[in-house]
Design a protein around this motif. Structure first.
Motif, short mmCIF file in Angstrom:
data_model
loop_
_atom_site.label_atom_id
_atom_site.label_comp_id
_atom_site.label_asym_id
_atom_site.label_seq_id
_atom_site.Cartn_x
_atom_site.Cartn_y
_atom_site.Cartn_z
N THR A 1 -2.53 -5.98 0.30
CA THR A 1 -2.93 -5.15 1.44
C THR A 1 -2.47 -3.71 1.23
OG1 THR A 1 -2.87 -7.01 2.96
CG2 THR A 1 -2.66 -4.82 3.93
N GLU B 1 -7.30 -5.99 6.95
CA GLU B 1 -6.61 -7.22 7.30
C GLU B 1 -6.59 -7.33 8.82
OE1 GLU B 1 -2.75 -9.03 5.21
OE2 GLU B 1 -2.28 -7.33 6.45
N ASP C 1 -10.18 -7.15 2.80
CA ASP C 1 -8.84 -7.72 2.83
C ASP C 1 -8.86 -9.11 3.46
OD1 ASP C 1 -6.13 -8.20 2.81
OD2 ASP C 1 -5.59 -6.16 3.45
N GLU C 2 -8.83 -10.12 2.63
CA GLU C 2 -8.83 -11.52 3.04
C GLU C 2 -9.87 -11.85 4.11
OE1 GLU C 2 -5.34 -13.76 3.09
OE2 GLU C 2 -4.07 -12.13 2.36
MG LIG Z 1 -2.22 -8.75 3.07
#
Ligand SMILES: [Mg+2]
Ligand SMILES: Nc1ncnc2c1ncn2[C@@H]1O[C@H](COP(=O)(O)OP(=O)(O)OP(=O)(O)O)[C@@H](O)[C@H]1O
Lengths: 236, 301
Positions: free
Chosen positions: A43, A84, A160-161
């Motif tokens: 991140t 995120e 991000d994810e």
């Molecule tokens: Mg992260």
């Protein structure tokens, strides 16, 4: 020429250093994944690219140095960041969430085309258009976050994810559309994932981060099939 | 009965002013979590600027837009120059700066225009009209101008891209930056707008309360009360709260006087209006901490 060139990137949260000289490059048109365990600095790397944390080192986007610039200026150059936690404007409607991202674009016709494109990729968002975005399901909010980034007309997307906290079926759906966006809208992608198996399916290149350093990189197909690498770096 | 209607009408007129100040406070609060104590003094200063232009012979309706623009620029500059370096500073430092601003505007107005009370002519024609038994021409004009202003602001925030960007910046600064919005400028713009709203409120209320450096002190308190009653995080709520406080204070005085007339027993009257207003605020906040219209954010986790 590489679309994104990162060299010796260091990042700091106050006194603590989170990245210790990260270097990598992204070829235009591809999907690259950045893997690593919790706290590895994935991140932080994405935040550094967008000027959201204090950094040292060089970041070049499309040959232009962007380190030290304001986040909004970097974003307007064509870097869409899907953060995120999705970053939903919970009190705004779905429509407003999308329009705010097109706010700085000069070419309103292109923005309208991108809106149509977004609704084609994610028809559910069109159905929810005047709903308060905070009431969307997790998967819908993730789709909205990707769509917000698309509304900037980006050439590079930082994700991000995107699979975080979502049911496998929804994740599959979102990844399928990400592949389409990459191919059809010609948006290059830098994908951060904890779910390495999933990310390696989609990506063509992979980097592995460990405590703020790149410890391995290679073609996704190679990493995926090399059990030794998987065992020692990805833990599966 | 006629008297009651009169009281309600003038309550609405005062409420319109409180609503403006409440909105100005909320605009800065939603994006910074700070209460600008200097809001009232800034409005007072704007009213003096307007008086100066009138004194130089300008027509009010020419002077007003000039004052609004100048006040906007003053508010914007305060944010850019004084508050910008304080981003991330402890709340107490910011509070000190606000109190400093309050003192500066107060003494500046006193130094330039002296502390003697000045008459501020009403810009509205003093003519009879239907309903003039219930409400004076200045009060009616005051309602028209402030309600018009509030309507225009509502349309601005609701329907323009810039208004949308300002709302986004206030709600989620990090995401707004990622959407390409210059959050810092949105903050400065919020300060400018708050000062401009205050300027309209100040010039509208000046003919009713006379012009002097202390004129906004209690008005700001009512505005603050309105913002808290309606919900300090909700612009619409703050506006409604301003009107509620305006009408309520007059009703309190009216029924207090009525009670005295009937029973000869004095409980409350004009003197206790502010006290009662504050009691109402405390009661509302005890029962509903986010204010009457303050929304609890809908959020899925
Ligand atoms: Mg992260
Ligand atoms: N806001 C912050 N303040 C201080 N330290 C932070 C902050 N955010 C992250 N860190 C630290 O920086 C390091 C890298 O964190 P980062 O969030 O980049 O990891 P990550 O790889 O994204 O992890 P995850 O998979 O859990 O999201 C960690 O040691 C973390 O504790």
């Amino acid at each position: 020429m590489a679309l994104l060139e990162v060299e010796g990137l260091k990042a700091y949260y106050g006194q603590t250093q989170a990245l210790h000289g990260v270097s990598f490059a992204l070829e235009p048109g591809g999907i690259t994944t950045l893997l690593g365990a919790n706290g590895a600095g994935k991140t932080t790397t994405l935040r550094s690219l967008c000027g959201m944390v204090r950094t040292e080192g060089s970041v070049r986007f499309d040959g232009r140095p962007i380190s030290g610039r304001a986040t909004e200026a970097i974003v307007r150059l064509g870097v869409g960041h899907v953060p995120e936690g999705r970053g939903t404007f919970t009190n705004l409607t779905v429509d407003e969430n999308l329009r705010v991202a097109a706010y700085t674009r000069r070419d309103k016709a292109a923005a309208q085309r991108d809106l149509d494109m977004v609704f084609e990729y994610f028809p559910i968002l069109k159905a929810r258009i005047s709903q308060q975005a905070g009431t969307l399901s997790g998967g819908e909010q993730q789709m909205l976050a990707i769509s917000r980034a698309l509304m900037l007309g980006p050439r590079l997307m930082l994700l991000d994810e995107p699979s975080f906290g979502l049911a496998p079926l929804i994740v599959q759906e979102i990844f399928r559309i990400m592949r389409r966006i990459n191919a059809e809208a010609k948006v290059s992608m830098l994908l951060v994932e904890q779910n390495a198996a999933l990310a390696l399916e989609l990506a063509d290149h992979a980097y592995v981060l460990e405590t703020g350093r790149v410890v391995m990189s290679g073609k996704a197909s190679v990493v995926k099939s090399d059990e030794a690498i998987r065992k020692s770096y990805l833990g599966y | 009965m006629e008297q009651l209607i009169q009281q309600i009408a003038s309550g609405i007129a005062n409420g319109a002013i409180y609503a403006c100040l409440a909105l100005a406070l909320v605009m800065i609060f939603v994006s910074t979590d700070h209460i600008n104590f200097a809001q009232g003094e800034m409005a007072m200063f704007s009213a003096f600027l307007c008086w100066q232009l009138l004194d130089w012979g300008l027509n009010f309706w020419i002077a007003l837009p000039i004052v609004v623009v100048v006040s906007f620029l003053i508010g914007l500059s305060i944010e850019r120059v004084i508050l910008r370096p304080l981003h991330g500073a402890p709340v107490l430092s910011v509070v000190v700066v606000f109190i400093g601003l309050l003192a500066i505007f107060h003494s500046l107005a006193g130094a330039i225009w002296t502390h003697t009370i000045k008459a501020f002519p009403s810009p509205f024609p003093q003519v009879a009209f239907a309903g003039s038994g219930y409400i004076g021409p200045h009060q009616l004009g005051m309602i028209a101008v402030t309600v018009g202003l509030l309507g225009a602001l509502f349309a601005f925030f609701r329907f323009t891209p810039l208004g949308l960007a300002m709302r986004a910046a206030a709600q989620n600064p990090a995401s707004a930056r990622l959407a390409g919005v210059s959050v810092d400028w949105m903050l400065a713009l919020g300060w400018g707008l708050a000062a401009a709203i205050g300027a309209v409120a100040g010039t509208m209320v000046a003919p009713a309360v006379y012009l002097e450096p202390n004129m906004m002190a209690s008005i700001l308190l009512y505005g603050f009360a309105g913002a808290l009653v309606g919900g300090i995080s909700s612009p619409g709520g703050a506006v409604a709260g301003g009107f509620i406080v305006g009408v309520l204070e007059n009703l309190v005085a009216y029924f207090g006087n009525l009670l005295e007339k009937i029973t000869g027993f004095y409980l409350i009257g004009n003197g206790e209006k502010l006290t009662v207003a504050l009691i109402i605020v405390i009661t509302v906040l005890t029962l509903k901490p986010s204010g009457l219209f303050g929304h609890v954010t809908v959020k899925r986790v």
